[in-house]
Write an enzyme that holds these catalytic residues in place. Sequence first.
Site, PDB file in Angstrom:
ATOM      1  N   SER A  20       0.807  -1.215   0.000  1.00 60.40           N
ATOM      2  CA  SER A  20       0.000   0.000   0.000  1.00 60.40           C
ATOM      3  C   SER A  20       0.847   1.276   0.000  1.00 60.40           C
ATOM      4  O   SER A  20       1.787   1.419   0.772  1.00 60.40           O
ATOM      5  CB  SER A  20      -0.927   0.016   1.214  1.00 60.40           C
ATOM      6  OG  SER A  20      -1.659   1.234   1.257  1.00 60.40           O
ATOM      7  N   SER A  22      -0.646   4.145   0.650  1.00 67.03           N
ATOM      8  CA  SER A  22      -1.399   5.091   1.476  1.00 67.03           C
ATOM      9  C   SER A  22      -0.548   5.754   2.557  1.00 67.03           C
ATOM     10  O   SER A  22      -0.652   6.972   2.762  1.00 67.03           O
ATOM     11  CB  SER A  22      -2.612   4.404   2.106  1.00 67.03           C
ATOM     12  OG  SER A  22      -3.561   4.072   1.114  1.00 67.03           O
ATOM     13  N   THR A  67      -8.780  -1.198   2.241  1.00 66.20           N
ATOM     14  CA  THR A  67      -8.616  -1.800   0.936  1.00 66.20           C
ATOM     15  C   THR A  67      -9.186  -3.213   0.993  1.00 66.20           C
ATOM     16  O   THR A  67      -9.799  -3.607   1.991  1.00 66.20           O
ATOM     17  CB  THR A  67      -7.133  -1.771   0.503  1.00 66.20           C
ATOM     18  OG1 THR A  67      -7.031  -2.236  -0.843  1.00 66.20           O
ATOM     19  CG2 THR A  67      -6.252  -2.592   1.432  1.00 66.20           C
ATOM     20  N   LYS A  71     -13.684  -3.626   2.254  1.00 66.14           N
ATOM     21  CA  LYS A  71     -14.556  -2.514   1.890  1.00 66.14           C
ATOM     22  C   LYS A  71     -16.040  -2.806   2.132  1.00 66.14           C
ATOM     23  O   LYS A  71     -16.822  -1.887   2.349  1.00 66.14           O
ATOM     24  CB  LYS A  71     -14.326  -2.119   0.427  1.00 66.14           C
ATOM     25  CG  LYS A  71     -12.952  -1.510   0.179  1.00 66.14           C
ATOM     26  CD  LYS A  71     -12.800  -1.041  -1.258  1.00 66.14           C
ATOM     27  CE  LYS A  71     -11.433  -0.422  -1.485  1.00 66.14           C
ATOM     28  NZ  LYS A  71     -11.274   0.120  -2.857  1.00 66.14           N
ATOM     29  N   ASN A  92     -14.337   2.795   1.676  1.00 62.48           N
ATOM     30  CA  ASN A  92     -12.876   2.796   1.738  1.00 62.48           C
ATOM     31  C   ASN A  92     -12.344   3.815   2.744  1.00 62.48           C
ATOM     32  O   ASN A  92     -11.143   3.938   2.925  1.00 62.48           O
ATOM     33  CB  ASN A  92     -12.274   3.058   0.354  1.00 62.48           C
ATOM     34  CG  ASN A  92     -12.322   4.527  -0.040  1.00 62.48           C
ATOM     35  OD1 ASN A  92     -13.235   5.255   0.352  1.00 62.48           O
ATOM     36  ND2 ASN A  92     -11.357   4.965  -0.828  1.00 62.48           N
ATOM     37  N   ASP A 108     -13.208   6.633  -3.583  1.00 60.07           N
ATOM     38  CA  ASP A 108     -12.753   6.155  -4.887  1.00 60.07           C
ATOM     39  C   ASP A 108     -13.574   6.793  -6.009  1.00 60.07           C
ATOM     40  O   ASP A 108     -13.023   7.163  -7.060  1.00 60.07           O
ATOM     41  CB  ASP A 108     -12.891   4.630  -4.987  1.00 60.07           C
ATOM     42  CG  ASP A 108     -11.851   3.887  -4.172  1.00 60.07           C
ATOM     43  OD1 ASP A 108     -10.744   4.434  -3.977  1.00 60.07           O
ATOM     44  OD2 ASP A 108     -12.134   2.762  -3.733  1.00 60.07           O
ATOM     45  N   GLY A 131     -13.318  -5.068 -17.837  1.00 58.96           N
ATOM     46  CA  GLY A 131     -13.346  -5.780 -16.569  1.00 58.96           C
ATOM     47  C   GLY A 131     -14.666  -5.591 -15.841  1.00 58.96           C
ATOM     48  O   GLY A 131     -15.473  -4.726 -16.200  1.00 58.96           O
ATOM     49  N   ALA A 132     -14.856  -6.397 -14.806  1.00 59.19           N
ATOM     50  CA  ALA A 132     -16.140  -6.365 -14.095  1.00 59.19           C
ATOM     51  C   ALA A 132     -15.980  -6.681 -12.616  1.00 59.19           C
ATOM     52  O   ALA A 132     -16.884  -7.206 -11.985  1.00 59.19           O
ATOM     53  CB  ALA A 132     -17.112  -7.370 -14.724  1.00 59.19           C
ATOM     54  N   GLY A 241      -3.341   4.895 -12.355  1.00 55.17           N
ATOM     55  CA  GLY A 241      -3.733   4.495 -11.022  1.00 55.17           C
ATOM     56  C   GLY A 241      -3.210   5.394  -9.932  1.00 55.17           C
ATOM     57  O   GLY A 241      -3.862   5.582  -8.902  1.00 55.17           O
TER      58      GLY A 241
END
Length: 278
Positions: A20, A22, A67, A71, A92, A108, A131-132, A241
């Site tokens: 991470s 963060s 994360t 979540k 988040n 997010d 993507g999904a 990202g």
Amino acid sequence: MASTDGRRRAAVLGSPIAHSLSPVLHRAAYAELGLSHWSYDRFEVDEAGLPGFIEELDASWAGLSLTMPLKRAIIPLLDSISETASSVEAVNTVVFTDDGRRTGDNTDIPGMIAALRERGVEKTDSAAVLGAGATASSALASLSEICTGPVTAYVRSRERGQEMRGWGERLGVDVRISDWAEAEQALHAPLVIATTPAGATDALTDAVPERPGTLFDVLYQPWPTGLAAAWAARNGAVVGGLDLLVHQAVLQVEQMTGHSPAPLAAMRRAGAEALAAR
């Protein structure tokens, strides 16, 4: 109520968590804001350990970043969650209020919108999502605010397609489903959001059109992805990202500390330096 010595704490929780960024971003913000009494750490916490971790926090704690896989697991442990978090059933960000309440939000989604706005994307008449997974639902929530037309999701299974349709109905987005085998067609959309794991879009690099629109690739390591590099080579706009990570962290810092605006440039610089050192 905050701790009597003025010390304030925050942290990111998840599993795995060692990767991470963060802590780098939040600590850079604290340094820039002169918040010497604030600290930000990371803790390896899974779903089973989350309730116990939350219960042991004392009054010095101001907030948490969450994360995967936490979540959704955090929601039953909170007193309230924002409409944004509720829309995708994912939190988040947790802020502990002075009266002891635990409030949840999702940064997010507005982080995605802010990252796109920074690149000049305010509105789009259509979009494609590659993507999904969990990030794709956040992408749809973001698109519900900036996309005026259909969103085509490229997925690998019928089940994933049904999930994306369900999210679209819930969020008020006209979601159309295409098989992953047709993913090259996605690259002709004015806005493409890639939410797939590393390497998943590498086969699409040769299909980038001569005049691409905007690509938002949510990965930040490795960076650039093959698709992002090919996109930039064609002079297409690329959002990465790290942009998402920084913008969502800016909102977290503002909510947790009460200081606004958070220092976006310093946080981005710290994140880029940390990635370059890896």
